[in-house]
Design a protein around this motif. Structure first.
Motif, PDB file in Angstrom:
ATOM      1  N   ALA A  62       0.847  -1.185   0.000  1.00 37.68           N
ATOM      2  CA  ALA A  62       0.000   0.000   0.000  1.00 37.68           C
ATOM      3  C   ALA A  62       0.884   1.236   0.000  1.00 37.68           C
ATOM      4  N   ILE A  63       0.321   2.320  -0.485  1.00 35.78           N
ATOM      5  CA  ILE A  63       1.039   3.593  -0.548  1.00 35.78           C
ATOM      6  C   ILE A  63       0.229   4.628   0.219  1.00 35.78           C
ATOM      7  N   LYS A  64       0.884   5.334   1.138  1.00 35.00           N
ATOM      8  CA  LYS A  64       0.218   6.407   1.875  1.00 35.00           C
ATOM      9  C   LYS A  64       0.230   7.653   1.002  1.00 35.00           C
ATOM     10  N   VAL A  65      -0.949   8.241   0.809  1.00 35.83           N
ATOM     11  CA  VAL A  65      -1.066   9.457   0.007  1.00 35.83           C
ATOM     12  C   VAL A  65      -1.689  10.547   0.860  1.00 35.83           C
ATOM     13  N   SER A  66      -1.586  11.786   0.388  1.00 33.62           N
ATOM     14  CA  SER A  66      -2.044  12.916   1.184  1.00 33.62           C
ATOM     15  C   SER A  66      -3.560  12.972   1.330  1.00 33.62           C
ATOM     16  N   GLY A  67      -4.294  12.434   0.386  1.00 32.56           N
ATOM     17  CA  GLY A  67      -5.750  12.454   0.481  1.00 32.56           C
ATOM     18  C   GLY A  67      -6.357  12.051  -0.836  1.00 32.56           C
ATOM     19  N   PRO A  68      -7.684  12.025  -0.894  1.00 31.71           N
ATOM     20  CA  PRO A  68      -8.320  11.651  -2.156  1.00 31.71           C
ATOM     21  C   PRO A  68      -7.968  12.637  -3.249  1.00 31.71           C
ATOM     22  N   GLN A  69      -7.704  12.127  -4.417  1.00 29.05           N
ATOM     23  CA  GLN A  69      -7.376  12.972  -5.556  1.00 29.05           C
ATOM     24  C   GLN A  69      -8.677  13.401  -6.219  1.00 29.05           C
ATOM     25  N   PRO A  70      -9.033  14.682  -6.130  1.00 26.41           N
ATOM     26  CA  PRO A  70     -10.291  15.117  -6.739  1.00 26.41           C
ATOM     27  C   PRO A  70     -10.226  15.010  -8.250  1.00 26.41           C
ATOM     28  N   GLU A  71     -11.314  14.520  -8.823  1.00 27.56           N
ATOM     29  CA  GLU A  71     -11.366  14.420 -10.274  1.00 27.56           C
ATOM     30  C   GLU A  71     -11.736  15.788 -10.825  1.00 27.56           C
TER      31      GLU A  71
END
Length: 62
Positions: free
Chosen positions: A43-52
């Protein structure tokens, strides 16, 4: 924290038994299961949902 599956990995949520979507999902910050998945590279930790972003509308010039 917000996580996404690593490329090529089908990652299953242990609580819901559903696959984590490629867009990612929110999980507990201190959940050891997810911390291990990140440390293992599944898994990869990301800053948050990527808005479309909506497609750009054509602007008519007058």
């Amino acid at each position: 924290m917000f996580i996404k599956p690593a490329p090529g990995i089908m990652l299953r949520d242990p609580e819901t038994r559903q696959f984590v979507p490629e867009t990612g999902q929110e999980v507990g910050d201190f959940d050891l299961y997810w911390v291990r998945r990140i440390n293992d590279g599944d898994a990869i930790k990301v800053s948050g949902p990527q808005p479309e972003t909506p497609p750009a509308k054509a602007v008519k010039s007058a």
